[in-house]
Design a protein around this motif. Structure first.
Motif, PDB file in Angstrom:
ATOM      1  N   LEU A  61       0.813  -1.212   0.000  1.00  0.00           N
ATOM      2  CA  LEU A  61       0.000   0.000   0.000  1.00  0.00           C
ATOM      3  C   LEU A  61       0.850   1.266   0.000  1.00  0.00           C
ATOM      4  CD1 LEU A  61      -2.802  -0.987   2.545  1.00  0.00           C
ATOM      5  CD2 LEU A  61      -3.075  -0.629   0.095  1.00  0.00           C
ATOM      6  N   THR A  62       2.069   1.180   0.537  1.00  0.00           N
ATOM      7  CA  THR A  62       2.932   2.364   0.641  1.00  0.00           C
ATOM      8  C   THR A  62       3.213   2.968  -0.733  1.00  0.00           C
ATOM      9  OG1 THR A  62       3.997   1.492   2.642  1.00  0.00           O
ATOM     10  CG2 THR A  62       5.154   3.229   1.454  1.00  0.00           C
ATOM     11  N   LEU A  63       3.745   2.162  -1.626  1.00  0.00           N
ATOM     12  CA  LEU A  63       4.109   2.661  -2.959  1.00  0.00           C
ATOM     13  C   LEU A  63       2.882   3.119  -3.736  1.00  0.00           C
ATOM     14  CD1 LEU A  63       6.300   3.125  -5.068  1.00  0.00           C
ATOM     15  CD2 LEU A  63       5.984   0.746  -5.815  1.00  0.00           C
ATOM     16  N   SER A  64       1.818   2.336  -3.708  1.00  0.00           N
ATOM     17  CA  SER A  64       0.628   2.677  -4.488  1.00  0.00           C
ATOM     18  C   SER A  64      -0.035   3.956  -3.982  1.00  0.00           C
ATOM     19  CB  SER A  64      -0.373   1.521  -4.443  1.00  0.00           C
ATOM     20  OG  SER A  64      -0.744   1.221  -3.114  1.00  0.00           O
ATOM     21  N   SER A  65      -0.080   4.148  -2.669  1.00  0.00           N
ATOM     22  CA  SER A  65      -0.711   5.354  -2.117  1.00  0.00           C
ATOM     23  C   SER A  65       0.103   6.605  -2.429  1.00  0.00           C
ATOM     24  CB  SER A  65      -0.895   5.211  -0.607  1.00  0.00           C
ATOM     25  OG  SER A  65       0.339   4.971   0.042  1.00  0.00           O
ATOM     26  N   LEU A  66       1.429   6.503  -2.367  1.00  0.00           N
ATOM     27  CA  LEU A  66       2.276   7.661  -2.679  1.00  0.00           C
ATOM     28  C   LEU A  66       2.218   8.004  -4.167  1.00  0.00           C
ATOM     29  CD1 LEU A  66       5.421   6.970  -0.446  1.00  0.00           C
ATOM     30  CD2 LEU A  66       3.614   8.655  -0.066  1.00  0.00           C
ATOM     31  N   LEU A  67       2.255   6.983  -5.029  1.00  0.00           N
ATOM     32  CA  LEU A  67       2.153   7.227  -6.476  1.00  0.00           C
ATOM     33  C   LEU A  67       0.810   7.849  -6.837  1.00  0.00           C
ATOM     34  CD1 LEU A  67       3.801   4.032  -8.031  1.00  0.00           C
ATOM     35  CD2 LEU A  67       4.691   6.366  -8.068  1.00  0.00           C
ATOM     36  N   CYS A  68      -0.241   7.379  -6.198  1.00  0.00           N
ATOM     37  CA  CYS A  68      -1.578   7.925  -6.451  1.00  0.00           C
ATOM     38  C   CYS A  68      -1.645   9.395  -6.027  1.00  0.00           C
ATOM     39  CB  CYS A  68      -2.604   7.093  -5.699  1.00  0.00           C
ATOM     40  SG  CYS A  68      -4.309   7.584  -6.007  1.00  0.00           S
ATOM     41  N   SER A  69      -1.020   9.713  -4.901  1.00  0.00           N
ATOM     42  CA  SER A  69      -1.002  11.097  -4.429  1.00  0.00           C
ATOM     43  C   SER A  69      -0.244  12.005  -5.384  1.00  0.00           C
ATOM     44  CB  SER A  69      -0.361  11.169  -3.036  1.00  0.00           C
ATOM     45  OG  SER A  69      -1.109  10.454  -2.093  1.00  0.00           O
ATOM     46  N   TRP A  70       0.899  11.530  -5.892  1.00  0.00           N
ATOM     47  CA  TRP A  70       1.658  12.317  -6.860  1.00  0.00           C
ATOM     48  C   TRP A  70       0.837  12.570  -8.125  1.00  0.00           C
ATOM     49  CZ3 TRP A  70       5.740  15.298  -6.615  1.00  0.00           C
ATOM     50  CH2 TRP A  70       6.684  15.108  -5.618  1.00  0.00           C
ATOM     51  N   LEU A  71       0.172  11.539  -8.593  1.00  0.00           N
ATOM     52  CA  LEU A  71      -0.619  11.662  -9.822  1.00  0.00           C
ATOM     53  C   LEU A  71      -1.759  12.668  -9.641  1.00  0.00           C
ATOM     54  CD1 LEU A  71      -1.136  10.631 -12.696  1.00  0.00           C
ATOM     55  CD2 LEU A  71      -2.580   8.837 -11.710  1.00  0.00           C
ATOM     56  N   ILE A  72      -2.460  12.598  -8.515  1.00  0.00           N
ATOM     57  CA  ILE A  72      -3.578  13.512  -8.253  1.00  0.00           C
ATOM     58  C   ILE A  72      -3.091  14.950  -8.204  1.00  0.00           C
ATOM     59  CG2 ILE A  72      -5.246  14.231  -6.495  1.00  0.00           C
ATOM     60  CD1 ILE A  72      -5.569  11.236  -5.805  1.00  0.00           C
ATOM     61  N   ASN A  73      -2.004  15.199  -7.484  1.00  0.00           N
ATOM     62  CA  ASN A  73      -1.500  16.570  -7.346  1.00  0.00           C
ATOM     63  C   ASN A  73      -0.942  17.118  -8.648  1.00  0.00           C
ATOM     64  OD1 ASN A  73      -1.593  17.556  -4.367  1.00  0.00           O
ATOM     65  ND2 ASN A  73      -0.911  15.446  -4.185  1.00  0.00           N
ATOM     66  N   LEU A  74      -0.268  16.285  -9.422  1.00  0.00           N
ATOM     67  CA  LEU A  74       0.243  16.736 -10.721  1.00  0.00           C
ATOM     68  C   LEU A  74      -0.898  17.106 -11.665  1.00  0.00           C
ATOM     69  CD1 LEU A  74       3.138  14.167 -11.263  1.00  0.00           C
ATOM     70  CD2 LEU A  74       3.401  16.627 -10.891  1.00  0.00           C
TER      71      LEU A  74
END
Length: 315
Positions: free
Chosen positions: A128-141
Protein backbone atom coordinates in the motif's frame (compact mmCIF):
# COMPACT_ATOMS: atom_id res chain seq x y z
CA UNK A 1 17.34 47.35 3.40
CA UNK A 2 14.73 48.65 5.87
CA UNK A 3 14.87 47.44 9.51
CA UNK A 4 11.59 45.54 9.05
CA UNK A 5 12.98 43.89 5.91
CA UNK A 6 16.17 42.98 7.77
CA UNK A 7 14.23 41.24 10.53
CA UNK A 8 12.06 39.44 7.98
CA UNK A 9 15.16 38.43 5.99
CA UNK A 10 16.84 36.97 9.09
CA UNK A 11 13.67 35.01 9.90
CA UNK A 12 13.38 33.69 6.34
CA UNK A 13 17.04 32.64 6.12
CA UNK A 14 16.86 30.99 9.57
CA UNK A 15 13.74 29.12 8.56
CA UNK A 16 15.39 27.96 5.33
CA UNK A 17 18.55 26.76 7.11
CA UNK A 18 16.75 24.96 9.94
CA UNK A 19 14.15 23.40 7.64
CA UNK A 20 16.62 22.10 5.05
CA UNK A 21 19.16 20.95 7.67
CA UNK A 22 16.60 19.17 9.87
CA UNK A 23 14.93 17.31 7.02
CA UNK A 24 18.26 16.46 5.39
CA UNK A 25 19.63 15.03 8.66
CA UNK A 26 16.51 12.92 9.12
CA UNK A 27 16.76 11.67 5.53
CA UNK A 28 20.42 10.70 6.09
CA UNK A 29 19.39 8.97 9.31
CA UNK A 30 16.83 6.88 7.43
CA UNK A 31 19.39 5.99 4.75
CA UNK A 32 21.90 4.96 7.45
CA UNK A 33 19.25 2.84 9.18
CA UNK A 34 18.26 1.23 5.88
CA UNK A 35 21.83 0.12 5.03
CA UNK A 36 23.54 -0.35 8.43
CA UNK A 37 20.74 -0.92 10.97
CA UNK A 38 18.10 -2.88 9.05
CA UNK A 39 16.70 -4.36 12.29
CA UNK A 40 15.63 -0.81 13.27
CA UNK A 41 13.54 -0.36 10.11
CA UNK A 42 9.77 0.10 10.29
CA UNK A 43 7.19 -0.11 7.51
CA UNK A 44 6.25 3.56 7.81
CA UNK A 45 9.89 4.71 7.56
CA UNK A 46 9.61 4.86 3.76
CA UNK A 47 6.64 7.25 4.11
CA UNK A 48 8.57 9.39 6.61
CA UNK A 49 11.57 9.44 4.25
CA UNK A 50 9.33 10.56 1.40
CA UNK A 51 7.94 13.30 3.66
CA UNK A 52 11.45 14.67 4.33
CA UNK A 53 12.14 14.97 0.57
CA UNK A 54 8.83 16.77 0.02
CA UNK A 55 9.54 19.07 2.97
CA UNK A 56 12.98 20.08 1.65
CA UNK A 57 11.59 20.91 -1.79
CA UNK A 58 8.71 22.91 -0.36
CA UNK A 59 10.94 24.88 2.05
CA UNK A 60 13.33 25.82 -0.76
CA UNK A 61 10.68 26.77 -3.34
CA UNK A 62 8.60 28.65 -0.75
CA UNK A 63 11.33 30.80 0.80
CA UNK A 64 14.06 31.33 -1.79
CA UNK A 65 12.24 33.94 -3.90
CA UNK A 66 11.30 35.96 -0.80
CA UNK A 67 14.91 35.91 0.44
CA UNK A 68 16.31 37.00 -2.93
CA UNK A 69 13.78 39.83 -3.26
CA UNK A 70 14.79 41.25 0.13
CA UNK A 71 18.33 41.73 -1.23
CA UNK A 72 16.93 44.01 -3.93
CA UNK A 73 17.22 41.62 -6.88
CA UNK A 74 14.63 42.51 -9.52
CA UNK A 75 13.28 40.45 -12.42
CA UNK A 76 14.74 37.27 -10.95
CA UNK A 77 12.07 35.07 -12.59
CA UNK A 78 10.46 35.29 -16.03
CA UNK A 79 7.13 33.72 -16.98
CA UNK A 80 8.62 30.24 -17.38
CA UNK A 81 10.51 30.50 -14.09
CA UNK A 82 7.38 31.65 -12.25
CA UNK A 83 5.35 28.78 -13.64
CA UNK A 84 7.99 26.21 -12.72
CA UNK A 85 8.52 27.54 -9.19
CA UNK A 86 4.82 27.88 -8.41
CA UNK A 87 4.02 24.45 -9.90
CA UNK A 88 6.70 22.71 -7.79
CA UNK A 89 5.63 24.66 -4.68
CA UNK A 90 1.94 23.78 -5.07
CA UNK A 91 2.59 20.12 -5.92
CA UNK A 92 4.95 19.66 -2.94
CA UNK A 93 2.43 21.43 -0.69
CA UNK A 94 -0.23 19.00 -1.84
CA UNK A 95 2.15 16.09 -1.30
CA UNK A 96 2.96 17.35 2.20
CA UNK A 97 -0.68 17.17 3.29
CA UNK A 98 -1.30 13.82 1.56
CA UNK A 99 1.91 12.22 2.91
CA UNK A 100 1.17 13.37 6.45
CA UNK A 101 -2.31 11.89 6.09
CA UNK A 102 -0.89 8.60 4.77
CA UNK A 103 1.63 8.52 7.63
CA UNK A 104 -1.07 8.92 10.28
CA UNK A 105 -3.29 6.31 8.55
CA UNK A 106 -0.48 3.76 8.38
CA UNK A 107 0.35 4.36 12.05
CA UNK A 108 -3.28 3.61 12.93
CA UNK A 109 -3.07 0.34 11.00
CA UNK A 110 0.22 -0.50 12.76
CA UNK A 111 -1.19 -0.10 16.28
CA UNK A 112 -4.59 -1.65 15.47
CA UNK A 113 -5.33 -4.64 17.74
CA UNK A 114 -5.38 -8.04 16.06
CA UNK A 115 -9.11 -8.40 16.69
CA UNK A 116 -9.96 -5.12 14.95
CA UNK A 117 -11.71 -4.98 11.59
CA UNK A 118 -8.70 -3.04 10.19
CA UNK A 119 -6.18 -5.71 11.20
CA UNK A 120 -6.33 -7.39 7.77
CA UNK A 121 -4.54 -4.34 6.31
CA UNK A 122 -1.35 -4.90 8.35
CA UNK A 123 0.23 -7.50 6.00
CA UNK A 124 -0.58 -5.26 3.01
CA UNK A 125 1.18 -2.12 4.30
CA UNK A 126 4.35 -2.64 2.25
CA UNK A 127 2.30 -2.85 -0.98
CA UNK A 128 0.00 0.00 0.00
CA UNK A 129 2.93 2.36 0.64
CA UNK A 130 4.11 2.66 -2.96
CA UNK A 131 0.63 2.68 -4.49
CA UNK A 132 -0.71 5.35 -2.12
CA UNK A 133 2.28 7.66 -2.68
CA UNK A 134 2.15 7.23 -6.48
CA UNK A 135 -1.58 7.92 -6.45
CA UNK A 136 -1.00 11.10 -4.43
CA UNK A 137 1.66 12.32 -6.86
CA UNK A 138 -0.62 11.66 -9.82
CA UNK A 139 -3.58 13.51 -8.25
CA UNK A 140 -1.50 16.57 -7.35
CA UNK A 141 0.24 16.74 -10.72
CA UNK A 142 -3.10 16.59 -12.51
CA UNK A 143 -4.71 19.22 -10.28
CA UNK A 144 -1.95 21.80 -10.53
CA UNK A 145 -1.31 21.43 -14.26
CA UNK A 146 -4.28 23.80 -14.60
CA UNK A 147 -2.29 26.57 -12.86
CA UNK A 148 0.69 26.58 -15.22
CA UNK A 149 -0.67 28.95 -17.93
CA UNK A 150 -2.30 31.24 -15.35
CA UNK A 151 0.95 32.46 -13.77
CA UNK A 152 3.11 35.25 -15.20
CA UNK A 153 6.04 37.33 -14.03
CA UNK A 154 5.26 40.65 -12.35
CA UNK A 155 5.70 43.66 -14.57
CA UNK A 156 5.67 46.13 -11.65
CA UNK A 157 7.08 46.02 -8.15
CA UNK A 158 3.60 46.49 -6.69
CA UNK A 159 0.45 44.54 -7.43
CA UNK A 160 -3.13 45.74 -7.08
CA UNK A 161 -6.11 43.46 -7.49
CA UNK A 162 -7.38 40.04 -6.54
CA UNK A 163 -5.40 36.82 -6.77
CA UNK A 164 -2.06 35.19 -6.07
CA UNK A 165 1.07 37.30 -5.83
CA UNK A 166 4.65 36.82 -4.59
CA UNK A 167 7.83 38.93 -5.01
CA UNK A 168 8.26 38.01 -8.68
CA UNK A 169 5.04 36.36 -9.88
CA UNK A 170 1.32 36.98 -10.10
CA UNK A 171 -1.69 35.31 -11.65
CA UNK A 172 -3.88 36.42 -14.52
CA UNK A 173 -7.60 36.03 -15.13
CA UNK A 174 -8.34 35.22 -11.50
CA UNK A 175 -11.97 35.25 -10.44
CA UNK A 176 -13.66 33.60 -13.44
CA UNK A 177 -15.79 30.46 -13.23
CA UNK A 178 -12.88 28.11 -13.95
CA UNK A 179 -10.86 29.59 -11.07
CA UNK A 180 -13.78 29.02 -8.71
CA UNK A 181 -14.04 25.38 -9.79
CA UNK A 182 -10.28 24.94 -9.39
CA UNK A 183 -10.32 26.34 -5.84
CA UNK A 184 -13.28 24.09 -5.02
CA UNK A 185 -11.33 21.01 -6.13
CA UNK A 186 -8.35 22.00 -3.95
CA UNK A 187 -10.65 22.68 -0.99
CA UNK A 188 -12.36 19.29 -1.32
CA UNK A 189 -9.01 17.49 -1.59
CA UNK A 190 -7.57 19.30 1.44
CA UNK A 191 -10.75 18.77 3.45
CA UNK A 192 -10.63 15.03 2.73
CA UNK A 193 -7.01 14.69 3.89
CA UNK A 194 -7.49 16.88 6.97
CA UNK A 195 -10.66 14.94 7.93
CA UNK A 196 -8.72 11.68 7.51
CA UNK A 197 -5.94 13.01 9.75
CA UNK A 198 -8.44 14.08 12.40
CA UNK A 199 -10.16 10.69 12.32
CA UNK A 200 -6.88 8.78 12.62
CA UNK A 201 -5.78 11.08 15.46
CA UNK A 202 -8.98 10.40 17.40
CA UNK A 203 -8.54 6.68 16.81
CA UNK A 204 -4.93 6.79 18.05
CA UNK A 205 -5.99 8.70 21.17
CA UNK A 206 -8.66 6.04 21.81
CA UNK A 207 -6.16 3.19 21.41
CA UNK A 208 -3.64 4.90 23.72
CA UNK A 209 -6.34 5.52 26.33
CA UNK A 210 -7.44 1.88 26.27
CA UNK A 211 -3.83 0.73 26.51
CA UNK A 212 -3.25 2.98 29.51
CA UNK A 213 -6.36 1.67 31.26
CA UNK A 214 -5.23 -1.90 30.60
CA UNK A 215 -1.79 -1.17 32.03
CA UNK A 216 -3.28 0.44 35.13
CA UNK A 217 -5.53 -2.57 35.58
CA UNK A 218 -2.56 -4.94 35.45
CA UNK A 219 -0.52 -2.69 37.81
CA UNK A 220 2.49 -3.14 35.55
CA UNK A 221 4.98 -0.44 36.54
CA UNK A 222 7.55 -1.60 33.99
CA UNK A 223 5.17 -1.03 31.08
CA UNK A 224 3.97 2.33 32.31
CA UNK A 225 7.47 3.66 32.97
CA UNK A 226 8.93 2.54 29.65
CA UNK A 227 6.58 3.22 26.75
CA UNK A 228 6.80 0.85 23.78
CA UNK A 229 8.18 2.03 20.41
CA UNK A 230 4.64 1.91 19.01
CA UNK A 231 3.39 4.26 21.73
CA UNK A 232 6.31 6.64 21.17
CA UNK A 233 5.63 6.62 17.42
CA UNK A 234 1.93 7.26 18.01
CA UNK A 235 2.67 10.22 20.30
CA UNK A 236 5.05 11.70 17.72
CA UNK A 237 2.58 11.36 14.85
CA UNK A 238 -0.23 12.79 16.97
CA UNK A 239 1.92 15.86 17.64
CA UNK A 240 2.77 15.98 13.93
CA UNK A 241 -0.90 15.98 12.91
CA UNK A 242 -1.86 18.62 15.49
CA UNK A 243 1.03 20.83 14.34
CA UNK A 244 0.09 20.35 10.68
CA UNK A 245 -3.61 21.13 11.15
CA UNK A 246 -2.86 24.28 13.17
CA UNK A 247 -0.40 25.77 10.68
CA UNK A 248 -2.47 24.57 7.72
CA UNK A 249 -5.59 26.50 8.74
CA UNK A 250 -3.56 29.54 9.79
CA UNK A 251 -1.72 29.59 6.46
CA UNK A 252 -4.96 29.09 4.50
CA UNK A 253 -6.66 31.94 6.34
CA UNK A 254 -3.81 34.36 5.56
CA UNK A 255 -3.50 33.13 1.96
CA UNK A 256 -7.21 33.59 1.24
CA UNK A 257 -7.14 37.01 2.92
CA UNK A 258 -4.31 37.99 0.57
CA UNK A 259 -6.21 36.58 -2.42
CA UNK A 260 -9.28 38.71 -1.87
CA UNK A 261 -7.63 41.94 -0.69
CA UNK A 262 -6.97 44.29 -3.61
CA UNK A 263 -4.31 46.45 -1.92
CA UNK A 264 -1.53 44.03 -1.01
CA UNK A 265 0.16 44.58 2.38
CA UNK A 266 3.99 44.92 2.23
CA UNK A 267 5.83 41.84 3.54
CA UNK A 268 2.48 40.04 3.99
CA UNK A 269 3.55 37.21 1.68
CA UNK A 270 6.93 36.92 3.41
CA UNK A 271 5.28 36.46 6.80
CA UNK A 272 2.87 33.96 5.30
CA UNK A 273 5.81 32.05 3.77
CA UNK A 274 7.33 31.68 7.25
CA UNK A 275 4.04 30.36 8.63
CA UNK A 276 3.66 28.00 5.65
CA UNK A 277 7.05 26.40 6.41
CA UNK A 278 6.75 26.21 10.22
CA UNK A 279 5.31 22.69 10.02
CA UNK A 280 8.03 21.63 7.57
CA UNK A 281 10.70 22.90 9.98
CA UNK A 282 9.23 21.26 13.09
CA UNK A 283 8.32 17.98 11.35
CA UNK A 284 11.80 16.31 11.23
CA UNK A 285 12.47 16.97 14.92
CA UNK A 286 9.14 15.40 15.92
CA UNK A 287 9.94 12.36 13.78
CA UNK A 288 13.46 12.13 15.24
CA UNK A 289 11.96 11.64 18.69
CA UNK A 290 10.48 8.39 17.43
CA UNK A 291 13.60 7.12 15.65
CA UNK A 292 15.10 4.06 17.35
CA UNK A 293 18.66 5.05 16.47
CA UNK A 294 18.23 8.52 17.96
CA UNK A 295 16.55 6.99 21.01
CA UNK A 296 19.48 4.58 21.44
CA UNK A 297 22.09 7.32 21.04
CA UNK A 298 20.25 9.60 23.48
CA UNK A 299 19.93 6.83 26.07
CA UNK A 300 23.60 5.94 25.69
CA UNK A 301 24.61 9.60 26.07
CA UNK A 302 22.48 9.97 29.21
CA UNK A 303 24.01 6.83 30.77
CA UNK A 304 27.54 8.07 30.05
CA UNK A 305 26.69 11.50 31.41
CA UNK A 306 25.38 10.00 34.66
CA UNK A 307 28.43 7.72 34.94
CA UNK A 308 30.79 10.65 34.36
CA UNK A 309 28.95 12.73 36.97
CA UNK A 310 29.14 9.91 39.53
CA UNK A 311 32.87 9.42 38.92
CA UNK A 312 33.46 13.15 39.51
CA UNK A 313 31.52 12.98 42.80
CA UNK A 314 33.51 9.92 43.94
CA UNK A 315 36.75 11.82 43.37
Amino acid sequence: MLPSNTILGVCLISQLCVGVTGNSLLFILYIYTFFFKPHFKKLIDSVSMHLTIVNVLMVIFTLISHIISLFGVTNFLDDAGCRAVLFIFRVTRGMSISTTSILSTFQVITITPSNSRWAWLKPKLSKLTLSSLLCSWLINLLIYTYMIPLVIAKTHSTHFGYGYVDPYCQNKHFGNQNSGSFLSIIFIRDLFYVALMMWTSLYMVTVLYRHRKRVQHLHSTSLSNQPSPERRATHSILLLVICFVFFYWLNNFITLSGFYVQAKIPNWEGINAILATCYLTICPFLLMKNNKLVWQLTSSFCVRKVACFQSVLCV
